[in-house]
Design an enzyme around this catalytic site. Structure first.
Site, PDB file in Angstrom:
ATOM      1  CB  CYS A   2      37.224 -45.192   4.491  1.00 42.51           C
ATOM      2  SG  CYS A   2      37.134 -43.407   4.590  1.00 42.51           S
ATOM      3  NE  ARG A  27      32.703 -50.018   4.196  1.00 42.14           N
ATOM      4  CZ  ARG A  27      32.511 -50.508   5.420  1.00 42.14           C
ATOM      5  NH1 ARG A  27      31.888 -51.634   5.577  1.00 42.14           N
ATOM      6  NH2 ARG A  27      32.938 -49.876   6.470  1.00 42.14           N
ATOM      7  CD1 TRP A  75      33.112 -41.124  -0.295  1.00 31.98           C
ATOM      8  CD2 TRP A  75      32.782 -40.115   1.676  1.00 31.98           C
ATOM      9  NE1 TRP A  75      32.004 -40.311  -0.411  1.00 31.98           N
ATOM     10  CE2 TRP A  75      31.785 -39.682   0.779  1.00 31.98           C
ATOM     11  CE3 TRP A  75      32.779 -39.609   2.972  1.00 31.98           C
ATOM     12  CZ2 TRP A  75      30.805 -38.773   1.141  1.00 31.98           C
ATOM     13  CZ3 TRP A  75      31.808 -38.709   3.333  1.00 31.98           C
ATOM     14  CH2 TRP A  75      30.827 -38.289   2.424  1.00 31.98           C
ATOM     15  CG  ASN A 101      37.613 -46.776   7.657  1.00 31.54           C
ATOM     16  OD1 ASN A 101      38.406 -46.481   6.774  1.00 31.54           O
ATOM     17  ND2 ASN A 101      36.850 -47.854   7.624  1.00 31.54           N
ATOM     18  N   GLY A 102      37.309 -42.721   9.678  1.00 27.05           N
ATOM     19  CA  GLY A 102      36.845 -41.813  10.739  1.00 27.05           C
ATOM     20  C   GLY A 102      37.515 -40.457  10.619  1.00 27.05           C
ATOM     21  CD  GLU A 482      13.461 -44.515  -0.283  1.00 27.76           C
ATOM     22  OE1 GLU A 482      13.839 -43.509   0.340  1.00 27.76           O
ATOM     23  OE2 GLU A 482      14.247 -45.418  -0.603  1.00 27.76           O
ATOM     24  CE  LYS A 486      16.927 -45.421  -2.968  1.00 25.75           C
ATOM     25  NZ  LYS A 486      16.629 -45.544  -1.582  1.00 25.75           N
ATOM     26  CD  GLU A 489      20.237 -43.112  -3.196  1.00 24.00           C
ATOM     27  OE1 GLU A 489      19.262 -43.720  -2.755  1.00 24.00           O
ATOM     28  OE2 GLU A 489      21.297 -43.006  -2.572  1.00 24.00           O
ATOM     29  CG  HIS A 505       0.558 -24.585  -0.309  1.00 22.33           C
ATOM     30  ND1 HIS A 505      -0.270 -23.637   0.234  1.00 22.33           N
ATOM     31  CD2 HIS A 505      -0.122 -25.756  -0.272  1.00 22.33           C
ATOM     32  CE1 HIS A 505      -1.403 -24.207   0.616  1.00 22.33           C
ATOM     33  NE2 HIS A 505      -1.341 -25.500   0.311  1.00 22.33           N
ATOM     34  CE  LYS A 604      24.055 -50.007   1.912  1.00 20.24           C
ATOM     35  NZ  LYS A 604      22.717 -49.628   1.423  1.00 20.24           N
TER      36      LYS A 604
HETATM   37  C1  F6R Z   1      19.547 -43.838   0.225  1.00 23.11           C
HETATM   38  C2  F6R Z   1      20.388 -44.286   1.319  1.00 23.11           C
HETATM   39  C3  F6R Z   1      20.669 -43.335   2.429  1.00 23.11           C
HETATM   40  C4  F6R Z   1      20.616 -44.066   3.771  1.00 23.11           C
HETATM   41  C5  F6R Z   1      21.074 -43.135   4.905  1.00 23.11           C
HETATM   42  C6  F6R Z   1      20.953 -43.804   6.254  1.00 23.11           C
HETATM   43  O1  F6R Z   1      19.330 -44.863  -0.696  1.00 23.11           O
HETATM   44  O2  F6R Z   1      20.871 -45.386   1.313  1.00 23.11           O
HETATM   45  O3  F6R Z   1      19.820 -42.247   2.399  1.00 23.11           O
HETATM   46  O4  F6R Z   1      19.309 -44.515   3.986  1.00 23.11           O
HETATM   47  O5  F6R Z   1      22.399 -42.760   4.675  1.00 23.11           O
HETATM   48  O6  F6R Z   1      21.713 -44.968   6.299  1.00 23.11           O
HETATM   49  P1  F6R Z   1      21.453 -46.074   7.387  1.00 23.11           P
HETATM   50  O7  F6R Z   1      20.134 -46.700   7.094  1.00 23.11           O
HETATM   51  O8  F6R Z   1      22.590 -47.042   7.229  1.00 23.11           O
HETATM   52  O9  F6R Z   1      21.457 -45.381   8.714  1.00 23.11           O
END
Ligand code: F6R
Length: 609
Positions: A2, A27, A75, A101-102, A482, A486, A489, A505, A604
């Site tokens: 948030c 975020r 959020w 937040n939290g 990765e 990408k 998501e 497998h 984020k």
């Molecule tokens: C994917 C992505 C997430 C973050 C994960 C960890 O594109 O952004 O998978 O990598 O939430 O976030 P951080 O790096 O901030 O600990």
């Protein structure tokens, strides 16, 4: 995560707070709200959806007036996405208004206590419970009521509170959820992220856990929740507006993909010494001996950061010859982990606020591990918990999908591996050779980015396919993970990443006519084996998209489409092979009409378990 923005000063604050809130949109959130106080009356407007929806709603009610106020993007955690559950929340007696937040973990018992006292709740949130509790404890002093309430609370919070009976006061507090106070001239901006402050002032301080700040236009006072005064360190914010604005790009994700060469040069600057053939890591200097003696290195993170950590595992084991393992923070923390003597834990995180990574780090530290951070956000919770660390220095990452942080993390982990290798067995000449190669990576990345238009054309060919595979081996097995992450998501296409050998497998059963399979098939120790895996998919009707090394003509006879990357030593290749995959995901999301920078259901920074 948030977002919080609050203001007290002499200006009408609705629009300036909304501007700040827009800077936090990246975020991730599902509802937004604002409250200002005017002539001792609090006005709240909130709605589900985007900040733009909130602006529309404000326009229909003629806006809110006041030189003190707060706004929030939520959020959802406790309670669904509804207008009543959006913040700010108010109490039913004392004129309290609060954003949060939290998560308040003991909200249920507090709610029962407050209901027994006759309070009536309008939402299902834990936040409203906190607003009511502060109201219940209010006795003419907002700061004291907030301190008293927080002494009853378990969980995480970054909060801002105001009260109709104290029309010039904001009180804010933090535990486990970041909060900064921007100090201007007769005005203050409180926000969960410096990017919402920088347009107003570059002087700011961060609240520490269990600290409370009372702010009026005349000044501020900081204390603990037990009312012990503390003196914060006001510092210069290390963000400039250009870094957090789009400039000529259409999306932050696109900007950040293209920024990678520059970001990487920044990561490497001053950390390599080619003449001496050594790596210079100021942030770990005082622990050099302990690090060199490490018997086991546990790298931890979530999502993209875990993928970078897994490449780190390969790098450290291969180059430094230290047993290393990468593990999800969320798994590590609950498995009753064994931490033997000379274990080092490395927390990898862009934000430095990911709850599971932070908890894993603390768990390992408590069991005696030396804690190292590979973090982007300076002064973040993880950075503060670690004994030592190496910052990414890639600048603020705003796009929800992590891109430049990933290559920055891999670059830092490469530096760490070389640092350890050199102190253990690697010769100065060998290290100098690697540095030379490493320093060419940003230029080589630039060449790959020139292929952007073709990546889009190729992506378009497969855009109607709903299931994709990403396959790689060795150093590029995590790159495959990765690439799949990408794609899923931001374009919501189902994609699975795995070691290429694992396909036989089970997942091979998925391959049908036309299924796109992306192979990372650059030159390296396992090149021939990857080629065999390509044949296996091809013979079952799969369509092959290969990421290959420049000059590899043979691959063209097997693959439907090829993206070339310049040649580098295998251990450095993930920083290059990931780039076409990032571009593909970006274009796939655009081609499917999705909001690249605000993918659905994503935040984020994930500050809850
Ligand atoms: C994917 C992505 C997430 C973050 C994960 C960890 O594109 O952004 O998978 O990598 O939430 O976030 P951080 O790096 O901030 O600990």
């Amino acid at each position: 995560m948030c977002g919080i923005v609050a203001y007290v000063g002499s200006k009408q604050c609705q629009d300036l707070m909304l501007e700040g809130l827009k800077r936090l949109e990246y975020r991730g959130y599902d509802s937004a709200g604002i409250a200002t106080m005017h002539n001792g009356k609090i006005n709240v407007v909130k709605t589900i959806g985007r900040v733009a929806n909130l602006e529309d709603k404000l326009e229909t009610v003629g806006g809110v007036r006041g030189t003190i106020g707060m706004c929030h993007t939520r959020w959802a955690t406790h309670g669904g996405v509804t207008d009543p559950n959006a913040h700010p929340h108010t109490d039913d007696r004392a004129g309290i208004c609060l954003i949060h937040n939290g998560i308040i973990e003991n909200y249920a018992s507090l709610k029962t206590y407050l209901q027994e006292k006759g309070h009536v709740f309008k939402s299902q949130t834990d936040t409203e419970v906190l607003a009511m509790l502060i109201g219940e404890l209010y006795d003419g002093d907002l700061e004291a009521a907030v301190q008293a309430a927080l002494r009853e609370v378990t969980g995480a919070y970054g909060i801002v509170v105001m009260c109709e009976k104290e029309p010039e006061t904001l009180v804010a507090a933090r535990k486990g959820s970041p909060l900064m106070v921007g100090v201007g001239n007769g005005e203050f901006v409180i926000a969960s992220d410096g990017s919402a402050i920088i347009a107003h002032t570059s002087h700011a301080f961060s609240l520490e856990d269990y600290q409370v700040v009372k702010v009026t236009p005349k000044g501020f006072r900081t204390s603990t929740i037990h009312n012990v005064p503390v003196t914060p360190k006001v510092q210069q914010l290390e963000i400039d507006l250009e870094q957090i604005e789009l400039g000529s790009f259409s999306h932050f994700m696109q900007k950040e993909i293209f920024e990678q060469p520059k970001a990487l040069r920044n990561t490497l600057r001053g950390r390599t010494d080619i003449r001496e053939g050594k790596i210079v890591l100021g942030g770990v200097g005082s622990f050099a001996k302990q690090l060199t003696m490490a018997k086991r290195i546990v790298l931890t993170g979530q999502g993209t950061a875990l993928h970078a950590a897994t490449i780190g595992e390969y790098l450290i084991e291969d180059l430094a010859r230290i047993y290393s393992v990468a593990e999800y923070g969320s798994e590590f923390r609950y498995r009753n982990p064994i931490i033997e003597e000379n274990t080092v834990v490395v927390a990898v995180s862009q934000s430095g606020e990911t709850a599971d990574t932070l908890a894993a780090l603390i768990e390992a530290k408590e069991r005696g591990a030396l804690a190292l951070g590979v973090v982007n956000v300076v002064g973040s919770s993880i950075a503060r918990e670690t004994d030592a660390g190496v910052y990414l220095r890639v600048g603020p990452e705003i796009g929800v999908a992590s891109t430049k942080a990933f290559t920055g993390q891999v670059a830092v982990l490469t530096l760490v591996a070389l640092y350890l290798a050199r102190r253990r067995h690697m010769s100065a000449d060998q290290c100098a050779d690697m540095i030379r190669e490493l320093e060419q990576v940003p230029d080589k990345m630039e060449r790959i980015l020139e292929d952007d238009a073709r990546v889009r054309t190729v992506t378009e060919k497969y855009i109607d396919r709903d299931n994709w595979l990403f396959l790689g081996r060795g150093y590029n097995y995590p790159t495959a993970l990765e690439g799949a992450l990408k794609l899923k998501e931001i374009s919501y296409i189902h994609a699975e990443g795995m070691p290429a050998a694992e396909m036989k497998h089970g997942p091979i059963a998925l391959i049908n006519d036309g299924m796109p399979a992306v192979f990372i098939a650059n030159r390296g120790r396992q090149y021939e084996k990857v080629i065999s895996n390509i044949q296996e998919v091809k013979s079952r009707g799969g369509r092959i998209i290969a990421v290959a090394t420049e000059g590899d003509e043979h691959i063209k006879t097997l693959a439907d489409d090829v993206f070339y990357v310049p040649d580098v030593p295998e251990c450095l290749s993930p920083m290059l092979t990931v780039v076409p995959l990032q571009l593909m995901a970006y274009h796939a999301a655009l081609l499917r009409g999705h909001d690249v920078d605000k993918p659905r259901n994503r935040a984020k920074s994930v500050t809850v378990e």
